[in-house]
Design a protein around this motif. Structure first.
Motif, PDB file in Angstrom:
ATOM      1  N   ARG A 133       0.835  -1.213   0.000  1.00 49.38           N
ATOM      2  CA  ARG A 133       0.000   0.000   0.000  1.00 49.38           C
ATOM      3  C   ARG A 133       0.864   1.254   0.000  1.00 49.38           C
ATOM      4  O   ARG A 133       0.567   2.227  -0.689  1.00 49.38           O
ATOM      5  N   ARG A 134       1.949   1.232   0.812  1.00 45.21           N
ATOM      6  CA  ARG A 134       2.846   2.397   0.833  1.00 45.21           C
ATOM      7  C   ARG A 134       3.494   2.604  -0.525  1.00 45.21           C
ATOM      8  O   ARG A 134       3.613   3.741  -1.002  1.00 45.21           O
ATOM      9  N   ALA A 135       3.913   1.518  -1.148  1.00 42.34           N
ATOM     10  CA  ALA A 135       4.548   1.626  -2.464  1.00 42.34           C
ATOM     11  C   ALA A 135       3.558   2.145  -3.505  1.00 42.34           C
ATOM     12  O   ALA A 135       3.907   2.962  -4.362  1.00 42.34           O
ATOM     13  N   ALA A 136       2.313   1.689  -3.416  1.00 44.06           N
ATOM     14  CA  ALA A 136       1.288   2.146  -4.355  1.00 44.06           C
ATOM     15  C   ALA A 136       1.004   3.626  -4.159  1.00 44.06           C
ATOM     16  O   ALA A 136       0.813   4.376  -5.124  1.00 44.06           O
ATOM     17  N   MET A 137       0.962   4.065  -2.885  1.00 41.38           N
ATOM     18  CA  MET A 137       0.730   5.483  -2.597  1.00 41.38           C
ATOM     19  C   MET A 137       1.873   6.325  -3.147  1.00 41.38           C
ATOM     20  O   MET A 137       1.643   7.389  -3.754  1.00 41.38           O
ATOM     21  N   GLU A 138       3.094   5.883  -2.951  1.00 39.01           N
ATOM     22  CA  GLU A 138       4.242   6.630  -3.469  1.00 39.01           C
ATOM     23  C   GLU A 138       4.215   6.692  -4.989  1.00 39.01           C
ATOM     24  O   GLU A 138       4.603   7.690  -5.585  1.00 39.01           O
ATOM     25  N   SER A 139       3.725   5.610  -5.608  1.00 40.55           N
ATOM     26  CA  SER A 139       3.609   5.595  -7.069  1.00 40.55           C
ATOM     27  C   SER A 139       2.591   6.625  -7.542  1.00 40.55           C
ATOM     28  O   SER A 139       2.814   7.331  -8.536  1.00 40.55           O
ATOM     29  N   LEU A 140       1.464   6.726  -6.824  1.00 38.98           N
ATOM     30  CA  LEU A 140       0.457   7.730  -7.165  1.00 38.98           C
ATOM     31  C   LEU A 140       1.019   9.141  -7.016  1.00 38.98           C
ATOM     32  O   LEU A 140       0.778  10.014  -7.859  1.00 38.98           O
ATOM     33  N   LEU A 141       1.761   9.370  -5.931  1.00 40.48           N
ATOM     34  CA  LEU A 141       2.342  10.696  -5.704  1.00 40.48           C
ATOM     35  C   LEU A 141       3.381  11.024  -6.778  1.00 40.48           C
ATOM     36  O   LEU A 141       3.479  12.165  -7.228  1.00 40.48           O
ATOM     37  N   GLN A 142       4.158  10.025  -7.192  1.00 37.11           N
ATOM     38  CA  GLN A 142       5.150  10.252  -8.243  1.00 37.11           C
ATOM     39  C   GLN A 142       4.465  10.597  -9.558  1.00 37.11           C
ATOM     40  O   GLN A 142       4.910  11.496 -10.285  1.00 37.11           O
ATOM     41  N   GLN A 143       3.371   9.896  -9.866  1.00 38.38           N
ATOM     42  CA  GLN A 143       2.623  10.201 -11.078  1.00 38.38           C
ATOM     43  C   GLN A 143       2.083  11.625 -11.024  1.00 38.38           C
ATOM     44  O   GLN A 143       2.117  12.364 -12.013  1.00 38.38           O
TER      45      GLN A 143
END
Length: 206
Positions: free
Chosen positions: A51-61
């Motif tokens: 979940r943390r990795a997915a959130m960071e991916s969204l923020l990077q996008q």
């Protein structure tokens, strides 16, 4: 912005962006929240690390979409609003000493101050206004300020006075849009008759 909450909208308004930037910001915000809803929908199936990795991916996008829409300072402040806000002072909890309080306030609001191009003296005045407000809230928690209806009325009047004093202090440093943004970010979510809570317990923006 379709998905913006009032806190984020107030901050964005303080930047006076043109219509094109606002439209691109709204699109990035919509994309972010669509991804966030999908992430929440899969919450039971994902490990915390995922979940943390997915959130960071969204923020990077989101960063990639907004890199030529917002300045570095604005983007930093904007993305801080997407994350849960750290606790400041819990209702009924221990009172922070002035240095600790100033350090926490500065850490939280420095990115926003940078977007407003506040100098050190201006930032200090804003932080002092907020620290004075917190001190006043702490006084309202005293046992002698709780009890019958008369003391509750006095407490409510004092709470209103604290808000007015802070507004006046902020207006001496910030313009109207900036004052609105700062007050939206720091507004206690409950009134004095329920026990005023500092902004550390306000719902997370995003």
């Amino acid at each position: 912005m379709a998905h913006a909450n009032p806190l984020k909208a107030a901050v964005v308004a303080s930047w006076n962006l043109d219509e094109d930037k606002l439209a691109r910001l709204a699109q990035a915000d919509s994309d972010f929240h669509a991804g966030l809803q999908q992430l929440l929908g899969n919450d039971d199936q994902a490990a915390p690390e995922q979940r943390r990795a997915a959130m960071e991916s969204l923020l990077q996008q989101q960063r990639e979409q907004l890199t030529d829409v917002l300045s570095d300072e604005q983007l930093h402040a904007y993305q801080m609003l997407e994350r849960p806000r750290p606790p400041m002072i819990r209702h009924g909890g221990p009172r922070l000493d002035p240095e600790q309080m100033t350090a926490q306030l500065e850490q939280r609001y420095a990115p926003l101050f940078a977007t407003w191009n506040l100098d050190q003296a201006q930032s200090a005045k804003v932080l002092n206004a907020e620290r004075t407000f917190f001190d006043g809230l702490h006084q309202l928690k005293r046992p002698d300020m709780r009890g019958d209806g008369e003391s509750q009325d006095a407490r409510g009047a004092r709470f209103k006075q604290l808000l007015e004093q802070r507004h006046s202090a902020l207006s001496s440093v910030l313009d109207d849009e900036q004052v609105t943004a700062f007050e939206a970010l720091t507004k206690p979510p409950r009134g004095p008759h329920h026990g005023p809570r500092p902004d550390g317990e306000a719902p997370a923006a995003g």
